[in-house]
Design a protein around this motif. Structure first.
Motif, PDB file in Angstrom:
ATOM      1  N   VAL A  51       0.842  -1.203   0.000  1.00  0.00           N
ATOM      2  CA  VAL A  51       0.000   0.000   0.000  1.00  0.00           C
ATOM      3  C   VAL A  51       0.877   1.252   0.000  1.00  0.00           C
ATOM      4  O   VAL A  51       0.645   2.189  -0.770  1.00  0.00           O
ATOM      5  CB  VAL A  51      -0.961   0.001   1.217  1.00  0.00           C
ATOM      6  N   LEU A  52       1.886   1.263   0.845  1.00  0.00           N
ATOM      7  CA  LEU A  52       2.779   2.419   0.932  1.00  0.00           C
ATOM      8  C   LEU A  52       3.542   2.636  -0.376  1.00  0.00           C
ATOM      9  O   LEU A  52       3.631   3.765  -0.880  1.00  0.00           O
ATOM     10  CB  LEU A  52       3.750   2.255   2.096  1.00  0.00           C
ATOM     11  N   LEU A  53       4.091   1.558  -0.930  1.00  0.00           N
ATOM     12  CA  LEU A  53       4.872   1.712  -2.160  1.00  0.00           C
ATOM     13  C   LEU A  53       3.995   1.980  -3.378  1.00  0.00           C
ATOM     14  O   LEU A  53       4.424   2.700  -4.297  1.00  0.00           O
ATOM     15  CB  LEU A  53       5.761   0.490  -2.385  1.00  0.00           C
ATOM     16  N   LEU A  54       2.788   1.424  -3.412  1.00  0.00           N
ATOM     17  CA  LEU A  54       1.876   1.747  -4.514  1.00  0.00           C
ATOM     18  C   LEU A  54       1.490   3.229  -4.461  1.00  0.00           C
ATOM     19  O   LEU A  54       1.375   3.885  -5.498  1.00  0.00           O
ATOM     20  CB  LEU A  54       0.629   0.869  -4.474  1.00  0.00           C
ATOM     21  N   THR A  55       1.319   3.750  -3.250  1.00  0.00           N
ATOM     22  CA  THR A  55       1.046   5.178  -3.097  1.00  0.00           C
ATOM     23  C   THR A  55       2.220   6.001  -3.627  1.00  0.00           C
ATOM     24  O   THR A  55       2.028   6.957  -4.384  1.00  0.00           O
ATOM     25  CB  THR A  55       0.771   5.519  -1.619  1.00  0.00           C
ATOM     26  N   LEU A  56       3.425   5.624  -3.239  1.00  0.00           N
ATOM     27  CA  LEU A  56       4.615   6.333  -3.723  1.00  0.00           C
ATOM     28  C   LEU A  56       4.727   6.228  -5.243  1.00  0.00           C
ATOM     29  O   LEU A  56       5.075   7.211  -5.909  1.00  0.00           O
ATOM     30  CB  LEU A  56       5.872   5.774  -3.048  1.00  0.00           C
TER      31      LEU A  56
END
Length: 185
Positions: free
Chosen positions: A17-22
């Motif tokens: 979730v964090l890396l997809l957001t980034l």
């Protein structure tokens, strides 16, 4: 072993979730035509690609670990066909849909030169649908989806993406792109 698989599935889901957001943020910034402070535009594109690849690997590990976890009762068909699962079928279906959209994004990225930039950009708009679908899946079916700490993370991610989209849609960004095109002509 199931506990280890569950922890891996849980951790890789949150990290994804964090890396997809980034990835989405870097895609928006790169498309805006402006370099980030200290990084030329090509470097931002490389970071975008590498973060996208890492997030894709995390999603694969997330799905594989939960597929192997007997307590998760995830079937192979549940990983491909949206809304076919029996456990939290709607929220699981959103995750499956997000994975299917991610596969489309990865395939078009790999075939970018073959399909051309226009088709690539058209299909890449899927990212704007994939990200909120994946976020809804994380909140709806994730073990920590309704935990305060995860909701704070989800809120920060949503605010960042929304802010980037608003920034991207401003006339100032559009004017910069138009001015750049006029200089090139």
């Amino acid at each position: 072993m199931d506990t280890a698989l569950w922890v891996i599935g849980r951790g890789t889901g949150v990290a994804a979730v964090l890396l997809l957001t980034l990835t989405v943020l870097l895609g928006i910034v790169t498309r805006g035509g402006r370099p980030l402070p200290g990084l030329p535009r090509f470097a931002v594109q490389l970071v975008h690609r590498d973060v996208a690849l890492t997030s894709t690997v995390l999603v694969v590990v997330h799905v594989a670990s939960l597929l192997l976890d007997t307590e998760a009762e995830l079937r192979l068909v549940d990983t491909v066909v949206p809304f076919a699962g029996s456990y939290r079928w709607f929220w699981l279906g959103l995750g499956t849909l997000a994975v299917d959209l991610l596969v489309v994004l990865v395939v078009t990225a790999l075939l970018r030169r073959a399909i051309g930039p226009r088709a690539f950009r058209a299909v890449h708009w899927v990212a704007y649908a994939m990200w909120p679908v994946a976020m809804a899946h994380a909140i709806g079916t994730g073990t920590d989806g309704t935990s305060a700490w995860f909701l704070v993370i989800a809120g920060v991610c949503a605010a960042a993406v929304l802010g980037a989209v608003v920034w991207r849609c401003t006339a100032r960004v559009t004017e910069f792109r138009s001015a750049r095109l006029e200089v090139v002509r």
